[in-house]
Design an enzyme around this catalytic site. Structure first.
Site, PDB file in Angstrom:
ATOM      1  N   GLU A 139       2.153  -7.953   8.490  1.00 24.50           N
ATOM      2  CA  GLU A 139       2.334  -6.527   8.765  1.00 24.50           C
ATOM      3  C   GLU A 139       3.216  -5.838   7.734  1.00 24.50           C
ATOM      4  O   GLU A 139       3.314  -4.629   7.689  1.00 24.50           O
ATOM      5  CB  GLU A 139       2.941  -6.327  10.159  1.00 24.50           C
ATOM      6  CG  GLU A 139       1.988  -6.632  11.281  1.00 24.50           C
ATOM      7  CD  GLU A 139       0.666  -5.897  11.138  1.00 24.50           C
ATOM      8  OE1 GLU A 139       0.671  -4.659  11.171  1.00 24.50           O
ATOM      9  OE2 GLU A 139      -0.369  -6.572  10.974  1.00 24.50           O
TER      10      GLU A 139
ATOM     11  N   ARG B  93      -3.892  -7.737 -20.990  1.00 24.03           N
ATOM     12  CA  ARG B  93      -4.871  -7.413 -22.034  1.00 24.03           C
ATOM     13  C   ARG B  93      -4.353  -6.373 -23.018  1.00 24.03           C
ATOM     14  O   ARG B  93      -4.963  -6.118 -24.040  1.00 24.03           O
ATOM     15  CB  ARG B  93      -6.212  -7.003 -21.421  1.00 24.03           C
ATOM     16  CG  ARG B  93      -6.181  -5.769 -20.600  1.00 24.03           C
ATOM     17  CD  ARG B  93      -7.462  -5.615 -19.805  1.00 24.03           C
ATOM     18  NE  ARG B  93      -8.620  -5.416 -20.667  1.00 24.03           N
ATOM     19  CZ  ARG B  93      -8.865  -4.309 -21.341  1.00 24.03           C
ATOM     20  NH1 ARG B  93      -8.013  -3.311 -21.282  1.00 24.03           N
ATOM     21  NH2 ARG B  93      -9.931  -4.201 -22.075  1.00 24.03           N
TER      22      ARG B  93
ATOM     23  N   PRO C 245       0.814  -1.220   0.000  1.00 24.87           N
ATOM     24  CA  PRO C 245       0.000   0.000   0.000  1.00 24.87           C
ATOM     25  C   PRO C 245       0.849   1.271   0.000  1.00 24.87           C
ATOM     26  O   PRO C 245       0.341   2.362  -0.234  1.00 24.87           O
ATOM     27  CB  PRO C 245      -0.840  -0.120   1.274  1.00 24.87           C
ATOM     28  CG  PRO C 245      -0.270  -1.226   2.064  1.00 24.87           C
ATOM     29  CD  PRO C 245       0.568  -2.080   1.169  1.00 24.87           C
TER      30      PRO C 245
HETATM   31  N1  ADE Z   1      -0.899  -5.113  -0.143  1.00 25.08           N
HETATM   32  C1  ADE Z   1      -1.740  -4.696   0.815  1.00 25.08           C
HETATM   33  N2  ADE Z   1      -2.472  -3.652   0.408  1.00 25.08           N
HETATM   34  C2  ADE Z   1      -2.063  -3.362  -0.857  1.00 25.08           C
HETATM   35  C3  ADE Z   1      -2.422  -2.376  -1.803  1.00 25.08           C
HETATM   36  N3  ADE Z   1      -3.341  -1.454  -1.552  1.00 25.08           N
HETATM   37  N4  ADE Z   1      -1.797  -2.384  -2.998  1.00 25.08           N
HETATM   38  C4  ADE Z   1      -0.850  -3.301  -3.262  1.00 25.08           C
HETATM   39  N5  ADE Z   1      -0.461  -4.255  -2.401  1.00 25.08           N
HETATM   40  C5  ADE Z   1      -1.057  -4.289  -1.205  1.00 25.08           C
END
Ligand code: ADE
Length: 265
Positions: free
Chosen positions: A115, A153, A88
């Site tokens: 985590e 794609r 994230p």
């Molecule tokens: N792993 C956990 N959350 C994620 C996200 N939003 N984007 C990519 N990998 C992730």
């Protein structure tokens, strides 16, 4: 295009690989994929892949050594694979990135879990950290699948001729025009007459206008990164005039005086 995926849950990818378009592309060798279980690269009797965080705190952290072992193994076959860590904290994935990734010969996708992943993986062993949005998943696997889907794609031969990725939303920077199929009348919503007319130029003009208006309403930020044609500007001016007329009519009904008091906020 070759995809190498590093994961603790290889079976999660079965759904993607058994899906019609992906399955056909794999069978025809238009794309190829290897899924590596990170656990196979963990040493010791118990193949431990995670450990407690230094400094304390809740949750577990993915150990660096099994991941590096898996990266090295995967890179024996595709040494130049662009290595992406799904997290994230990464740069947000978008259609432009999908286009850039589709030019690569191979992508190596590392799916984090728990985590997080030991920081030394991002530091020394990945080219980019990628996020699919500002939310936290339990692991990178769905993110890897989304990237593989969006990228594959765009590879010539993956979509049939009818699926033409070139006409998609975002392909020219605008959202895709509205689409209709049978029946002609559904829940009292009629298919626009032009689409039934068989007049190719009118249909094409209608679709361009639909793209422009949908982008204006749903994703106006996209206009910041595209150059419109003079025909596009004429279409937008026509809508500008319509909107001005609506506002003008409303103002004469007293809406403007209401807004100046701030009461309609
Ligand atoms: N792993 C956990 N959350 C994620 C996200 N939003 N984007 C990519 N990998 C992730």
């Amino acid at each position: 295009m070759h995809f190498s995926v590093l994961t603790l849950f290889p079976e999660m990818f079965d759904a993607l690989f058994n899906h019609s378009i992906f399955k056909r592309a794999l069978a025809q060798n238009v794309i190829s994929a290897d899924i590596y279980n990170i656990r196979d690269f963990a040493i010791g009797k118990h193949h431990v892949t995670d450990d407690k965080p230094y400094g304390g705190g809740s949750g577990m952290v993915l150990k660096p050594d099994p991941i590096v072992g898996a990266i090295k193994f995967a890179k024996k076959w595709y040494p130049n694979a662009l290595t992406l860590l799904l997290t994230p904290q990464g740069k947000t994935f978008d259609q432009q990135m999908a286009r850039e990734f589709s030019q690569e010969n191979a992508l190596l996708l590392i799916c984090g879990r728990y985590e997080g992943v030991d920081e030394r993986i991002a530091l020394d062993h990945t080219d980019m950290e990628i996020s699919i949005g500002n939310f936290v998943l339990t692991g990178g696997e769905p993110a890897a699948m989304i990237i593989m889907d969006a990228v594959s794609r765009l590879i010539p031969g993956v979509l049939g001729a009818d699926d033409a990725a070139q006409l998609d939303s975002f392909s020219d920077g605008l959202l895709e025009h509205a689409q209709y199929t049978r029946p002609e009348n559904f829940d009292d919503h009629h298919v626009p007459d032009i689409l039934l007319s068989g007049h190719h130029q009118n249909i094409s003009d209608w679709r361009r206008e639909s793209s422009l208006v949908r982008t204006l309403l749903k994703h106006p930020d996209l206009f910041d990164s595209i150059t419109l044609t003079s025909e596009d500007l004429l279409i937008l001016r026509k809508w500008e005039k319509t909107i001005e007329k609506i506002i003008g009519n409303q103002s004469s009904c007293g809406a403007a005086s209401l807004s100046s008091t701030g009461k309609n906020r």
